[in-house]
Write a protein that holds these residues in place. Structure first.
Motif, PDB file in Angstrom:
ATOM      1  N   GLY A 119     -19.699  -2.743   1.501  1.00 51.99           N
ATOM      2  CA  GLY A 119     -19.611  -2.445   0.469  1.00 51.99           C
ATOM      3  C   GLY A 119     -19.302  -2.259  -0.391  1.00 51.99           C
ATOM      4  N   GLU A 120     -18.812  -4.013  -0.722  1.00 55.27           N
ATOM      5  CA  GLU A 120     -18.138  -4.524  -1.898  1.00 55.27           C
ATOM      6  C   GLU A 120     -19.142  -4.661  -2.530  1.00 55.27           C
ATOM      7  N   PRO A 121     -20.078  -5.394  -2.806  1.00 55.92           N
ATOM      8  CA  PRO A 121     -21.140  -5.394  -3.681  1.00 55.92           C
ATOM      9  C   PRO A 121     -21.597  -3.696  -4.703  1.00 55.92           C
ATOM     10  N   ASP A 122     -22.003  -3.533  -3.888  1.00 53.55           N
ATOM     11  CA  ASP A 122     -22.487  -1.745  -4.620  1.00 53.55           C
ATOM     12  C   ASP A 122     -20.613  -0.984  -5.423  1.00 53.55           C
ATOM     13  N   ARG A 124     -18.630  -3.098  -6.583  1.00 49.11           N
ATOM     14  CA  ARG A 124     -18.483  -4.138  -7.897  1.00 49.11           C
ATOM     15  C   ARG A 124     -19.563  -3.395  -8.892  1.00 49.11           C
ATOM     16  N   LYS A 125     -20.573  -2.885  -8.286  1.00 52.41           N
ATOM     17  CA  LYS A 125     -21.589  -2.720  -9.475  1.00 52.41           C
ATOM     18  C   LYS A 125     -21.227  -1.167 -10.050  1.00 52.41           C
ATOM     19  N   ARG A 126     -20.764  -0.495  -8.953  1.00 54.81           N
ATOM     20  CA  ARG A 126     -20.954   0.580  -9.530  1.00 54.81           C
ATOM     21  C   ARG A 126     -19.765   0.688 -10.507  1.00 54.81           C
ATOM     22  N   GLN A 127     -18.736   0.244 -10.165  1.00 56.72           N
ATOM     23  CA  GLN A 127     -17.567  -0.108 -11.606  1.00 56.72           C
ATOM     24  C   GLN A 127     -17.798  -0.755 -12.569  1.00 56.72           C
ATOM     25  N   ALA A 128     -18.880  -1.962 -12.613  1.00 56.64           N
ATOM     26  CA  ALA A 128     -19.325  -1.710 -13.598  1.00 56.64           C
ATOM     27  C   ALA A 128     -19.875  -0.734 -15.050  1.00 56.64           C
ATOM     28  N   GLN A 129     -20.384  -0.374 -13.985  1.00 52.66           N
ATOM     29  CA  GLN A 129     -21.235   1.072 -15.131  1.00 52.66           C
ATOM     30  C   GLN A 129     -20.553   1.580 -15.167  1.00 52.66           C
ATOM     31  N   GLU A 130     -19.122   2.206 -14.125  1.00 53.85           N
ATOM     32  CA  GLU A 130     -18.694   3.517 -14.470  1.00 53.85           C
ATOM     33  C   GLU A 130     -17.965   2.738 -15.916  1.00 53.85           C
ATOM     34  N   ALA A 180     -21.499  -4.730 -18.540  1.00 57.06           N
ATOM     35  CA  ALA A 180     -22.041  -4.054 -17.586  1.00 57.06           C
ATOM     36  C   ALA A 180     -22.699  -5.518 -17.174  1.00 57.06           C
ATOM     37  N   GLU A 181     -21.937  -6.886 -17.681  1.00 60.11           N
ATOM     38  CA  GLU A 181     -22.649  -7.966 -15.897  1.00 60.11           C
ATOM     39  C   GLU A 181     -22.537  -7.253 -15.021  1.00 60.11           C
ATOM     40  N   GLY A 182     -21.653  -6.799 -14.591  1.00 63.11           N
ATOM     41  CA  GLY A 182     -21.163  -6.405 -12.999  1.00 63.11           C
ATOM     42  C   GLY A 182     -23.154  -5.903 -13.065  1.00 63.11           C
ATOM     43  N   ALA A 183     -23.118  -5.217 -13.423  1.00 65.82           N
ATOM     44  CA  ALA A 183     -23.679  -4.301 -13.002  1.00 65.82           C
ATOM     45  C   ALA A 183     -25.089  -4.746 -13.054  1.00 65.82           C
ATOM     46  N   PHE A 184     -25.543  -5.611 -13.497  1.00 62.89           N
ATOM     47  CA  PHE A 184     -26.577  -6.387 -13.116  1.00 62.89           C
ATOM     48  C   PHE A 184     -27.080  -7.579 -12.200  1.00 62.89           C
ATOM     49  N   ALA A 185     -25.525  -7.906 -11.955  1.00 65.52           N
ATOM     50  CA  ALA A 185     -25.639  -8.767 -10.874  1.00 65.52           C
ATOM     51  C   ALA A 185     -26.057  -8.829  -9.531  1.00 65.52           C
ATOM     52  N   THR A 186     -26.780  -9.875  -8.944  1.00 69.60           N
ATOM     53  CA  THR A 186     -27.434  -9.883  -7.740  1.00 69.60           C
ATOM     54  C   THR A 186     -26.731 -10.162  -7.193  1.00 69.60           C
ATOM     55  N   SER A 187     -27.728  -9.455  -5.859  1.00 66.36           N
ATOM     56  CA  SER A 187     -26.386  -9.130  -4.058  1.00 66.36           C
ATOM     57  C   SER A 187     -27.388  -9.968  -3.982  1.00 66.36           C
TER      58      SER A 187
END
Length: 192
Positions: A119-122, A124-130, A180-187
């Protein structure tokens, strides 16, 4: 993870870096009406800037909760960072755990580590979005295209997000993009 803050006065970024660097910069400029953001969460930092630099630095939060020592002696291996806690499971769960190599504790640790890794990539993405959204709500909520930018942020539409924040004041736009960079990082590609 190193703690990082960014300070804004109106729509201008006036300081950024570690809490010590931000406080030192703010006290050197004798600024007022400053909003300080935690870059990891996008939350506002409530900081008392009265007094001289040393007094302000003495009031800084002392890191994360893991540095707090337990007040009572509990089972576990505290010197290794292991603290026993209660887990409630059904008898069939305990039976299965006890049949695993190494017993229940080893099996539970392996299950937790596996779930964390998956679940780590998800996360990190959620934390960047928030973080980006909290910052944008505080400083860009009245900017044109704010609501559409927030939707693009959560939809993972990096180009649309960049276009929507482009007309915002430079420092706000740049910091929103940075958060927002982490929200758009590709998994990594899904396993087939």
């Amino acid at each position: 993870m190193k703690l990082s803050w960014t300070a804004f006065q109106g729509d201008k970024r006036i300081a950024g870096g570690s809490p010590v660097e931000v406080v030192t910069a703010l006290k050197a400029e004798e600024t007022s009406g400053v909003l300080i953001f935690d870059d990891a969460t996008g939350r506002l930092v409530d900081l008392d800037l009265r007094g001289d630099v040393e007094e302000c630095l003495a009031r800084l939060p002392m890191g994360d909760e893991s540095s707090v020592e337990p007040t009572e002696r509990r089972p576990g291996r505290p010197k290794l960072g292991v603290v026993a806690r209660e887990v409630t499971l059904l008898p069939r769960h305990w039976e299965w755990l006890n049949r695993q190599p190494g017993g229940a504790s080893v099996a539970l640790r392996k299950l937790v580590e596996s779930a964390r890794a998956a679940g780590e990539p998800d996360n990190r993405k959620r934390q960047a979005q928030e973080a980006a959204d909290r910052f944008m709500q505080a400083l860009a909520g009245d900017q044109p295209g704010y609501e559409e930018a927030a939707r693009a942020l959560y939809a993972g539409q990096a180009d649309r997000f960049a276009d929507l924040v482009a007309p915002w004041p430079k420092d706000i736009r740049d910091h929103a993009r940075h958060l927002a960079e982490g929200a758009f990082a590709t998994s990594s590609p899904a396993q087939e």
